[in-house]
Design a protein around this motif. Structure first.
Motif, short mmCIF file in Angstrom:
data_model
loop_
_atom_site.label_atom_id
_atom_site.label_comp_id
_atom_site.label_asym_id
_atom_site.label_seq_id
_atom_site.Cartn_x
_atom_site.Cartn_y
_atom_site.Cartn_z
N UNK A 159 0.85 -1.19 0.00
CA UNK A 159 0.00 0.00 0.00
C UNK A 159 0.89 1.24 0.00
N UNK A 160 0.42 2.37 -0.52
CA UNK A 160 1.26 3.58 -0.58
C UNK A 160 1.83 3.99 0.78
N UNK A 161 1.09 3.76 1.87
CA UNK A 161 1.60 4.17 3.18
C UNK A 161 2.72 3.24 3.66
N UNK A 162 3.02 2.16 2.92
CA UNK A 162 4.13 1.27 3.26
C UNK A 162 5.40 1.61 2.48
N UNK A 163 5.27 2.43 1.45
CA UNK A 163 6.40 2.67 0.57
C UNK A 163 7.62 3.19 1.31
N UNK A 181 2.84 -5.04 9.80
CA UNK A 181 3.09 -4.99 8.36
C UNK A 181 4.59 -5.07 8.06
N UNK A 182 5.37 -4.30 8.77
CA UNK A 182 6.82 -4.27 8.56
C UNK A 182 7.42 -5.65 8.75
N UNK A 183 7.08 -6.28 9.87
CA UNK A 183 7.64 -7.60 10.16
C UNK A 183 7.17 -8.65 9.16
N UNK A 184 5.95 -8.50 8.66
CA UNK A 184 5.45 -9.44 7.66
C UNK A 184 6.17 -9.27 6.32
N UNK A 185 6.43 -8.03 5.93
CA UNK A 185 7.09 -7.77 4.64
C UNK A 185 8.51 -8.33 4.61
N UNK A 186 9.20 -8.25 5.72
CA UNK A 186 10.61 -8.67 5.74
C UNK A 186 10.83 -9.93 6.56
#
Length: 744
Positions: free
Chosen positions: A533-537, A634-639
């Motif tokens: 999502x844009x707020x994750x960029x 979200x951060x921990x899931x992405x990485x």
């Protein structure tokens, strides 16, 4: 309306037989109440009113979640009586008796001899469309085997349709075999089941090719006999026949060329086979233009389909879309829409181009150039056949690279080109040491599986690649640990003989380089697959610029220093042997281009990160409600996959917050400060990209992205739409990973 039943399973139905006269569900005796035993007891309860009353509490778009009926059950459920979900309903749409091949011949609805030219053209084109639909992931039963001629070509007397039918069967078997061997397909890509149909295995490959050649020559004679001679005027009927003969011959020749190419890929001499296959593919591709221009000759032979409104299948003599309905699996099948002939030929043209392109992989002389070729080819989202053929060319059945070189030697040469560790350097003391040789051979043998897996991963479709890249990181982490141990042991041995040289971080740097490439590709693929999502960029671009690209540049620089050091040692050895003065030559930096590209991408990501922070401070980004969205989760899931890697160590969320905390700046930074910084990074990225010699299409596109975003940030610094409360948008049409920022 829906109803419940106390006794769901009727009693006394075990002796009920279904009729074989019709394939529809509504024609069996089971559905006739008069034939059901009187012992069957039903207790139906009408729940219509209760159901409608309960649904009044739901708003539009709301779903009711039950512990016994979750998302998995909902996705697996069949929507009753919807033809796209309930395949049995297709039978009930046909107001005709569905006949198999033999029944159709007896009924006179299918001709086995004396087919007209339009009928031949229509049948071939419709079969091409079915083949393309199959290659796009649908089942053979719903696509190719709706052609009744393929059920038993031995009953066919027409030489053209018989040869074509046998070619299709042999071609299906060859494609299945190649795709199954390459193992780079998923369920959504390809369905290899044959549903018990025979694929002409009793005929030799040469015999089928010979039959196609005979038919092609037969139509060549007809073309000559109908050709106008000088000064002679032909009637319209003869001219039409001449054009139709050309249309049939071009289709048969295309089949023969494609068939010959598939056979060439089977040759034991891989390189000679690939060269021969490319020649056949190029000849086949040249025929597709004339084939596409003559589709209209076959349209007049299409049958009238007054009994069904289904336009998702070709209505051509010899095709019955419902003939295999009983062969479908018990789970609900995928709804199948056959592509049009125009679409099929366009697809085939692209497939010929892709197959011709993969033949160029033979020009790749080392591990890294081959890897780059596969990555670039994968970006085209190629079809399953071309992806599989590329894998079979690279690592055929004999498990040698291009059929000639051992994988272990291929990896060793790649390491020498990347950084040339002392143990692999020519005339090195370590190179002739038995113990050192044993260490290296053991490490190289352990590298084979993960390195070959990396190549295979790039044969999968783009979505599956992301999942598989996450899993390969664990293998690379184990390999990294072993490489570091081997480096340490070799360094101890080397220090005793040559105290001035070191062997630390040699093999480890090679493994680390591939690990970083996988991590970067995994992260960037999230943009391509539209997962972020844009707020994750902001934290994605931060992780790339501050961490991954930084490590990559450091690794490449270290590898380059090893290569330059080895070059200096060789020069000194040559000077010792010869007293002749040699002109000084400027040393070429072997990884200069890759380092420059990484530096440009690092600046590009930094520009996006600073722009995202500025837009966030300026309230020009749409943010989720924190009550329902947790950034740390979200951060921990992405990485999460990076947690399996020890080098480089993963950046935890708290560490990210500490490093990006704006409160440590005094005076506080404003959005304009971040916009100005973003401008500088975009400008630096543009300058580095432009300095690269012979830029690729990818680099030219990135120059455009950097230049455009530089202008946008410059406008924002000048106050462009400062009072607007509309959130910024991101346009991925120019590049599917790095967007163009738009201020609304």
């Amino acid at each position: 309306m829906a109803a419940t039943m106390d006794e769901a399973t009727p009693q006394g139905t075990e002796n009920v037989d279904e009729t074989d006269d019709d394939l529809g569900w509504g024609q069996s005796e089971f559905n006739n109440p008069a034939t059901v035993s009187d012992t069957v007891q039903y207790n139906w309860c009408d729940i219509t009113d209760e159901f409608m009353k309960a649904t009044e509490e739901l708003q539009l778009g709301e779903l009711l979640h039950d512990t016994d009926f979750g998302l998995f059950e909902a996705m697996s459920a069949i929507e009753m009586m919807d033809p796209k979900m309930d395949a049995g309903m297709l039978c009930n749409q046909a107001h005709r008796k569905v006949l198999n091949f033999e029944q159709s011949i007896k009924a006179g609805t299918v001709k086995i001899k004396d087919l007209t030219l339009p009928e031949l053209i229509a049948n071939i084109d419709a079969t091409f469309a079915c083949i393309v639909t199959w290659l796009e992931g649908h089942s053979l039963a719903q696509t190719v085997f709706t052609n009744l001629y393929l059920h038993d070509p031995n009953l066919v007397e027409d030489r053209c349709i018989k040869a074509f039918s046998l070619f299709v069967l042999k071609m299906l078997e060859m494609v299945r075999e190649k795709v199954n061997r390459a193992l780079v397909f998923e369920e959504e890509d390809f369905q290899p089941m044959t549903y018990g149909f025979k694929l002409a295995t009793n005929l030799s490959d040469l015999r089928v090719g010979g039959m196609l050649k005979e038919v092609e020559e037969e139509y060549s004679k007809r073309i000559k006999s109908t050709r106008s001679r000088k000064g002679e005027e032909r009637d319209a009927e003869t001219e039409l026949e001449h054009q139709q003969c050309i249309a049939v011959q071009s289709r048969i020749k295309f089949c023969r060329m494609f068939y010959s190419a598939l056979l060439a890929f089977n040759r034991k001499e891989v390189k000679q086979g690939v060269i021969e296959a490319k020649r056949h593919i190029q000849q086949a591709e040249q025929l597709l233009g004339s084939i596409k221009n003559s589709i209209h000759f076959g349209q007049e032979s299409q049958t009238d389909s007054t009994d069904t409104k289904n336009t998702d299948y070709a209505h051509v003599m010899g095709f019955e879309p419902l003939v295999n309905q009983r062969l479908l699996p018990p789970t609900f099948p995928r709804y199948c829409k056959i592509v049009t002939s125009d679409e099929a030929l366009t697809y085939m043209s692209g497939m010929m181009t892709r197959i011709s392109r993969i033949c160029d992989v033979l020009e790749c002389s080392n591990l890294h150039s081959t890897f780059d070729f596969m990555m670039e080819f994968s970006k085209l989202s190629p079809c399953v056949l071309s992806r599989s053929l590329l894998q079979m060319i690279f690592l055929p059945q004999n498990k040698k690279i291009f059929g000639t070189e051992l994988v272990q030697d291929f990896i060793k040469d790649g390491i020498k080109m990347f950084l040339c560790p002392p143990v692999l350097a020519p005339k090195s003391w370590l190179m002739n040491n038995p113990q050192a040789k044993e260490y290296v051979d053991a490490l190289l043998s352990h590298m084979i599986r993960p390195i070959c897996t990396l190549y295979q991963i790039h044969g999968h479709n783009r979505a599956r690649q992301r999942d598989k890249l996450a899993h390969i990181l664990e293998d690379l982490a184990n390999l990294q640990d072993e490489a570091d141990k081997v480096d340490a042991a070799l360094h101890t041995m080397l220090a005793k003989q040559e105290p001035g040289r070191q062997h630390l971080a040699c093999f480890g740097s090679f493994v680390l380089y591939h690990t970083l490439c996988v991590m970067i590709q995994y992260t960037l693929s999230g943009f391509e697959l539209e997962l972020y999502a844009p707020h994750e960029y902001h934290y994605v671009f931060w992780y790339l610029c501050e961490f991954l690209y930084g490590w990559l540049i450091s690794t490449l620089t270290r590898a380059e220093s090893f290569l330059l050091e080895q070059e200096s040692i060789v020069e000194q050895q040559q000077k010792g042997r010869s007293s002749k003065k040699k002109s000084k030559k400027k040393k070429l930096r072997p990884h200069d281009r890759e380092i420059a590209t990484a530096q440009a991408l690092q600046n590009l990501c930094n520009g996006f990160y600073k722009a995202m922070v500025g837009l966030s401070l300026d309230d020009k980004l749409k943010k989720p409600n924190p009550e329902f969205d947790n950034e740390q989760v979200r951060y921990e899931h992405r990485f999460a996959p990076f947690g399996n890697v020890l080098t480089p160590p993963p950046v935890q969320y708290q560490q990210f917050l500490d490093m990006t905390n704006l409160s440590k700046y005094n005076p506080p930074l404003t959005p304009v400060d971040f916009y100005i910084s973003s401008c500088k990074h975009f400008q630096q990225a543009k300058g580095i990209f432009e300095s690269i010699m012979n830029p690729s299409e990818e680099i030219l596109t990135l120059i455009k992205v950097a230049k455009t975003n530089f202008v946008v940030m410059k406008l924002v610094v000048g106050g462009h739409k400062k009072d607007s409360k509309e959130p910024a948008s991101f346009d991925f049409t120019t590049h599917n990973i790095f967007p163009i920022i738009k201020i609304n």
